[in-house]
Design a protein around this motif. Structure first.
Motif, short mmCIF file in Angstrom:
data_model
loop_
_atom_site.label_atom_id
_atom_site.label_comp_id
_atom_site.label_asym_id
_atom_site.label_seq_id
_atom_site.Cartn_x
_atom_site.Cartn_y
_atom_site.Cartn_z
N GLU A 43 3.13 -3.52 -5.47
CA GLU A 43 3.29 -4.31 -6.69
C GLU A 43 4.15 -5.55 -6.44
OE1 GLU A 43 4.86 -1.67 -9.58
OE2 GLU A 43 2.94 -0.59 -9.89
N GLU A 44 5.23 -5.38 -5.64
CA GLU A 44 6.08 -6.54 -5.35
C GLU A 44 5.32 -7.62 -4.57
OE1 GLU A 44 9.48 -5.04 -3.36
OE2 GLU A 44 10.42 -4.21 -5.18
N THR A 46 5.42 0.65 -5.13
CA THR A 46 6.41 -0.38 -5.50
C THR A 46 6.28 -1.62 -4.60
OG1 THR A 46 7.90 1.38 -6.22
CG2 THR A 46 8.85 -0.78 -5.90
N CYS A 66 5.26 6.58 -3.94
CA CYS A 66 5.94 5.73 -4.95
C CYS A 66 6.48 4.45 -4.32
CB CYS A 66 7.07 6.53 -5.61
SG CYS A 66 6.48 7.86 -6.66
N CYS A 67 7.08 4.59 -3.11
CA CYS A 67 7.60 3.39 -2.40
C CYS A 67 6.48 2.42 -2.05
CB CYS A 67 8.34 3.83 -1.14
SG CYS A 67 9.87 4.72 -1.47
#
Length: 341
Positions: free
Chosen positions: A174-175, A171, A167-168
């Motif tokens: 995506e960032e 994230t 998940c990290c």
């Protein structure tokens, strides 16, 4: 008939001797000897007649006693029938044989029950040994089960950590992608009069594709590894559960068999006690019955022996009387011959 000097026989004999004395000189001695002989014979005949009278009286008494005994017991001409006693003795012997056969059958059943109880005891001991082995296996499998549970917990924690890490990474990706898109779509216009440089968008797209491919491959590998581990753990758990369930079923079956064997052994022991008590009662009853029959047989034999002894005594007395009678008849016949001569 008495012999005397005035009797008939004396006159006949005396006449003969007187005539003989007239013929010779020794006639007087012969007459005296004849008189003495006749007197002796007369005395002997009188004593024999007295004995005959006494014996006739005794014989009459014996005949009266025999008639009384025959009137009490039965007619002497008819033999005593002992067939009823023989039948009773045969029945008793058959009953004794039947009782002996029943006793042998009961003893055989007791031996068979004892052997069956021994077999059940051996089976019970074997089942107890198997139960102890199963309990030992269960005790040995419990640490394995605990180890598998701890492995499962560790794998679940690792899976959660990998999920959080994924998940990290998503994230951050995506960032970074948004940052690159913002930089690429800015309002800055730069005019450069030079040869065209490398296409950064294409490079970024390639990098993004490579990164996504790598991430997807890592994710798939991680998911496959996690699925394999979870499947292995589940298989081990299922195997352990099946083994535990089968062990529990075996333990339950062994307990049920143990209870059935205990009930059967108790029933066999109860039946054995009942058979032993029945055998003891039967033996006691038949011993009493045999003692009564033996006492009856002894009484009958004693009575028969007494009857035989009485019959032998009476036969002996009767033979003695017949012998005396025959001798008296012979002597009387001798006297008649002498008197006639």
């Amino acid at each position: 008939l008495g012999f005397s000097s005035g009797g008939i026989c004396t006159r006949g004999v005396g006449g003969g001797f007187s005539r003989a004395s007239a013929g010779c000189g020794d006639g007087i001695l012969l007459v005296n000897n004849e008189k003495a002989t006749m007197q002796n014979l007369n005395d002997r005949l009188a004593s024999y007649l007295d004995k005959v009278r006494l014996l006739e009286g005794d014989n009459a008494d014996l005949e009266c006693k025999i008639r009384e005994w025959c009137a009490k017991v039965g007619p002497s001409c008819e033999p005593r029938d002992y067939s009823c006693f023989h039948k009773e003795i045969e029945n008793l012997q058959n009953q004794i044989l039947c009782a002996a056969m029943e006793t042998n059958k009961i003893l055989l059943n007791i031996d068979n029950n004892r052997m069956t109880a021994d077999d059940f005891r051996v089976k019970y001991e074997t089942e107890c040994g198997l139960r102890q082995n199963v309990d030992a296996d269960i005790c040995n499998l419990r640490p394995v089960l605990d180890q598998l549970a701890s492995c499962k917990t560790d794998l679940q924690l690792q899976c959660e950590a990998l999920t959080e890490e994924m998940c990290c990474l998503k994230t951050n990706h995506e960032e970074e992608t948004n940052c690159l898109r913002k930089q690429a779509t800015g309002d800055v216009s730069v005019e450069v009069n030079a040869c065209p440089g490398p296409d950064l968008r294409k490079i970024l797209e390639d990098l993004r594709c490579q990164y996504e491919t790598l991430m997807e491959r890592n994710r798939k590998e991680t998911e496959q590894w996690y699925a394999c581990k979870v499947e292995e753990v589940n298989l081990e758990v299922i195997t352990s559960s099946q083994e535990i369930e089968s062990s529990n079923k075996q333990v339950t079956e062994l307990r049920r068999q143990l209870q059935a064997l205990e009930i059967n052994v108790q029933a066999q022991l109860t039946m054995k006690e009942n058979l032993e008590s029945s055998l003891a009662e039967t033996e006691c009853r038949y011993h009493k019955y045999l003692a009564e029959v033996q006492s009856q047989i002894s009484c009958v034999e004693q009575r028969l022996a007494e009857i035989r002894a009485e019959m032998e005594c009476q036969n002996q007395e009767y033979k003695t009387l017949l012998d005396v009678k025959c001798r008296l008849e012979q002597e009387i016949q001798t006297y008649h011959c002498l008197l006639e001569g």
